[in-house]
Design an enzyme around this catalytic site. Structure first.
Site, PDB file in Angstrom:
ATOM      1  N   ASP A  71       0.108 -21.256  -1.400  1.00  0.00           N
ATOM      2  CA  ASP A  71      -0.229 -21.125  -2.812  1.00  0.00           C
ATOM      3  C   ASP A  71       0.540 -22.125  -3.663  1.00  0.00           C
ATOM      4  O   ASP A  71       1.710 -22.409  -3.408  1.00  0.00           O
ATOM      5  CB  ASP A  71       0.115 -19.706  -3.302  1.00  0.00           C
ATOM      6  CG  ASP A  71      -0.839 -18.664  -2.746  1.00  0.00           C
ATOM      7  OD1 ASP A  71      -2.014 -19.007  -2.545  1.00  0.00           O
ATOM      8  OD2 ASP A  71      -0.408 -17.528  -2.521  1.00  0.00           O
TER       9      ASP A  71
ATOM     10  N   ASN B 205       1.717 -10.628   5.277  1.00  0.00           N
ATOM     11  CA  ASN B 205       3.071 -11.188   5.337  1.00  0.00           C
ATOM     12  C   ASN B 205       3.827 -10.753   6.586  1.00  0.00           C
ATOM     13  O   ASN B 205       4.684 -11.491   7.080  1.00  0.00           O
ATOM     14  CB  ASN B 205       3.853 -10.813   4.076  1.00  0.00           C
ATOM     15  CG  ASN B 205       3.320 -11.530   2.839  1.00  0.00           C
ATOM     16  OD1 ASN B 205       2.648 -12.552   2.948  1.00  0.00           O
ATOM     17  ND2 ASN B 205       3.598 -10.998   1.662  1.00  0.00           N
TER      18      ASN B 205
ATOM     19  N   ARG C 270       1.396 -22.245   4.909  1.00  0.00           N
ATOM     20  CA  ARG C 270       2.777 -21.929   4.571  1.00  0.00           C
ATOM     21  C   ARG C 270       3.483 -21.226   5.730  1.00  0.00           C
ATOM     22  O   ARG C 270       4.652 -21.478   6.026  1.00  0.00           O
ATOM     23  CB  ARG C 270       2.806 -21.036   3.324  1.00  0.00           C
ATOM     24  CG  ARG C 270       4.195 -20.586   2.889  1.00  0.00           C
ATOM     25  CD  ARG C 270       4.942 -21.684   2.192  1.00  0.00           C
ATOM     26  NE  ARG C 270       6.324 -21.307   1.904  1.00  0.00           N
ATOM     27  CZ  ARG C 270       7.223 -22.139   1.402  1.00  0.00           C
ATOM     28  NH1 ARG C 270       6.887 -23.370   1.095  1.00  0.00           N
ATOM     29  NH2 ARG C 270       8.452 -21.749   1.182  1.00  0.00           N
TER      30      ARG C 270
ATOM     31  N   ASP D 204       4.383 -10.416  -5.422  1.00  0.00           N
ATOM     32  CA  ASP D 204       2.957 -10.556  -5.142  1.00  0.00           C
ATOM     33  C   ASP D 204       2.094  -9.564  -5.920  1.00  0.00           C
ATOM     34  O   ASP D 204       0.873  -9.749  -6.013  1.00  0.00           O
ATOM     35  CB  ASP D 204       2.694 -10.373  -3.640  1.00  0.00           C
ATOM     36  CG  ASP D 204       3.089 -11.597  -2.835  1.00  0.00           C
ATOM     37  OD1 ASP D 204       3.336 -12.649  -3.448  1.00  0.00           O
ATOM     38  OD2 ASP D 204       3.146 -11.506  -1.595  1.00  0.00           O
TER      39      ASP D 204
END
Length: 435
Positions: free
Chosen positions: A121, A23, A97, A320
């Site tokens: 996702d 991330n 994404r 997450d």
């Protein structure tokens, strides 16, 4: 399509070195677009999502040099803005994404940014409003081509600093707005900003490039615009989600594992959340040591009521990790309520755990009660498919504890977020084969 074949019930042992944070990487690669000078980034994870973003930057005209494993130099001195209007970009950008993160830097430096509806996702609705409302506050004009699902922001001249109160503390939304604001005229104030460690890393990186961002680590950021930014060197933090995955794996497989160089100062509530499940973990320097667990007992609240673990913006627990915590709870002693507040489809993988023999009651799309086995009955091996990155690693952990041979399909989802996961598991004794 590749699969994992896993023989469960084997105890593991050894050291694990966490990869660079996925991330963070998806954020800190994009500031290279803000300068014509060289930007060097190390500890970049070799995973599908990050590699796709690197390819996308290359197709935009960014010069990319790979100095070694996880070590890249980027130079955006000849960016091809026209690429953003091609069919190739619509296809590539729509598969990732993280592609949304290029919009802020492009808008700030070149006055325009475009993106197809990004992929990622399938875990529920993931709105982009925060990103574009922030750009509009800075003076950009927004347009949306409904037929092509194509978003665009444009600005004549420089963006203008502004005060804004975000409607949600979106990590990627905050990051995108910050990257746009660093080259805006005047001062930008962002209230209800996200303050995750990876967002802090982005701000520190931008400051090292010459930006003027204050309030880093809080939910109130102040950005004084500058005329230009220079190059820098930046190292990505270890991935806190992967670290949590290894903690859960160690407990579930009754293994003795040491997770090396975890950056304890940036783990927040993660260690104590696993301790609430009864898992013992020790701080040894900057490592986490997890001893062999014959069992682990879930703690109750002070008044004796059932423990609830839920996600929240930082410094709360990252969403997450809830999938991993859920699967780890299936072999604990005691019960726990998992409350996934942010995404309405993230708990739907529990039916696969129920098929394996786990005792789980799905209350609604956001809540599940897990009644732990206390290792009195072993999960059963089965064939299953990975619906998203975090559910995928959770099913992999379940398979490593199950009796018999499990097959996990659609493992490309796991590869999107975990670097060479099968090789690294085999190094500590797991029987896992990629077919």
């Amino acid at each position: 399509m590749s699969t994992f074949k896993i023989e469960g019930g084997i105890r593991l042992k050894g050291d694990i070195h966490p990869q660079g944070a996925k991330n963070e990487a998806l954020q800190v690669l994009c500031p290279a677009l803000l300068t014509s000078e060289k930007v060097r980034i190390t500890n970049v994870p070799d995973i599908i999502d990050v590699n796709k973003l690197i390819v996308l930057l290359g197709n935009l005209g960014v010069k990319i040099q790979k100095n070694g494993p996880g070590d890249y130099t980027f130079q955006a001195d000849e960016v091809n803005i026209d690429y953003l209007k091609t069919e190739a970009f619509k296809k590539e950008g729509g598969s990732l994404r993280g592609s949304i993160m290029i919009v802020g830097p492009l808008l700030a430096r070149f006055g325009c940014g475009y993106i197809p509806k990004p992929g990622g996702d399938k875990i529920g609705r993931r709105r982009l409003d925060t990103h574009f409302e922030g750009f509009i506050n800075l003076g950009a004009k927004f347009r949306y081509e409904r037929e092509d699902h194509f978003y665009g922001v444009e600005c004549e001249g420089k963006l203008k600093g502004a005060y804004m109160l975000l409607d949600e503390a979106s990590v990627t939304g905050t990051a995108n707005i910050v990257m746009a604001a660093v080259l805006a005229e005047g001062t930008t104030t962002i209230y209800n900003a996200a303050c995750e460690p990876y967002l802090q890393q982005l701000c520190k990186m931008l400051n090292s490039m010459g930006a003027k961002i204050s309030g880093v680590g809080s939910n109130l950021l102040t950005i004084e615009g500058v005329d230009s930014l220079g190059g820098c060197e930046h190292r990505i933090l270890p991935d806190m989600i992967e670290i949590g995955s290894w903690i859960g794996l160690a407990a579930m497989t009754r293994s003795e594992i040491t997770i090396k160089n975890v950056s304890w100062d940036n783990l927040g509530v993660i260690p104590n959340t696993f301790r609430k499940l009864g898992i013992t973990l020790e701080k040894r320097g900057d490592d986490i040591y997890i001893p062999t667990h014959e069992n682990y007992e879930i703690k109750t609240d002070i008044d004796g009521s059932i423990l609830t673990i839920s996600d929240a913006p930082w410094p709360g627990l990252t969403p997450d990790l809830l999938s991993i915590i859920l699967v780890v709870a299936t072999q604990a002693k005691g019960d726990v309520l998992i409350h996934q507040k942010m995404f309405e489809s993230r708990l739907f993988f529990v039916d696969k755990l129920i098929d394996m023999g786990a005792k789980i009651m799905l209350c609604d799309p956001h809540r599940a009660v897990i009644m732990g086995h206390n290792f009195e009955s072993q999960l059963k091996a089965t064939t299953m498919s990975s619906p998203d990155i975090r559910a995928g690693i959770s099913l992999l952990i379940a398979a490593l504890t199950a009796k018999g041979t499990s097959i996990i399909q659609n493992i490309e989802q796991i590869d999107r977020g975990y670097e060479r996961i099968d090789e690294r598991l085999r190094a500590i004794g797991a029987n896992i084969v990629r077919e």
